[in-house]
Write a protein that holds these residues in place. Sequence first.
Motif, short mmCIF file in Angstrom:
data_model
loop_
_atom_site.label_atom_id
_atom_site.label_comp_id
_atom_site.label_asym_id
_atom_site.label_seq_id
_atom_site.Cartn_x
_atom_site.Cartn_y
_atom_site.Cartn_z
N LEU A 1 0.96 -1.08 0.07
CA LEU A 1 -0.16 0.09 0.09
C LEU A 1 0.79 1.37 -0.03
O LEU A 1 0.32 2.13 -0.54
N LEU A 2 1.92 1.18 0.44
CA LEU A 2 2.99 2.48 0.39
C LEU A 2 3.35 2.62 -0.97
O LEU A 2 3.50 3.78 -1.37
N MET A 3 3.58 1.47 -1.87
CA MET A 3 3.77 1.64 -3.07
C MET A 3 2.86 2.26 -3.80
O MET A 3 2.93 2.87 -4.87
N LEU A 4 1.54 1.66 -3.74
CA LEU A 4 0.20 2.24 -4.27
C LEU A 4 0.00 3.63 -3.96
O LEU A 4 -0.31 4.54 -4.79
N GLY A 5 0.43 4.00 -2.70
CA GLY A 5 0.18 5.55 -2.42
C GLY A 5 1.24 6.39 -3.06
O GLY A 5 0.81 7.32 -3.36
N PHE A 6 2.49 5.78 -3.26
CA PHE A 6 3.45 6.40 -4.10
C PHE A 6 2.92 6.55 -5.38
O PHE A 6 3.12 7.88 -6.09
N VAL A 7 2.33 5.71 -6.18
CA VAL A 7 2.09 5.73 -7.63
C VAL A 7 0.84 6.86 -7.57
O VAL A 7 0.44 7.45 -8.47
N ALA A 8 -0.22 6.78 -6.48
CA ALA A 8 -1.32 7.69 -6.53
C ALA A 8 -0.90 9.20 -6.23
O ALA A 8 -1.43 9.91 -7.02
N GLY A 9 0.35 9.16 -5.57
CA GLY A 9 1.00 10.45 -5.36
C GLY A 9 1.62 10.91 -6.76
O GLY A 9 1.24 12.30 -7.19
#
Length: 124
Positions: free
Chosen positions: A93-101
């Motif tokens: 989810l941290l990687m998904l948050g990075f992509v979303a950012g």
Amino acid sequence: MIGDDSRNGKETEGTPTDSELSARLRRLETQIERKRPQAAPDPSLRPRGTGPSSLGQAMTISTEFVAGVIAGGILGWIVDHVFGTKPWGLIVLLMLGFVAGIYNVMRVSGFAGARPGRDDGQEP
């Protein structure tokens, strides 16, 4: 031609005087000014309240990115504690948050979203 110059600082019959040359120059300048397109207004003279400032845009972009990463991290931490998947929920989810950012930054700055001239954003 260089060798045929018989003036040697003196006026000759076919040579225009300084006043004639000045008048000709003024005439040419006025003709050029009439035909020259109007220059765009100086960007430094435009009113200040017309759009967001550069600092405001930079703060918005950085906030969008940081918010995506933090949201992904918090959700990952919650998933790890609820389901007992200790590092993997946080990592994914941290990687998904990075992509979303990154997507949010691209959306705010105008690099993502609908193409100009189309309302639905789909290919023709």
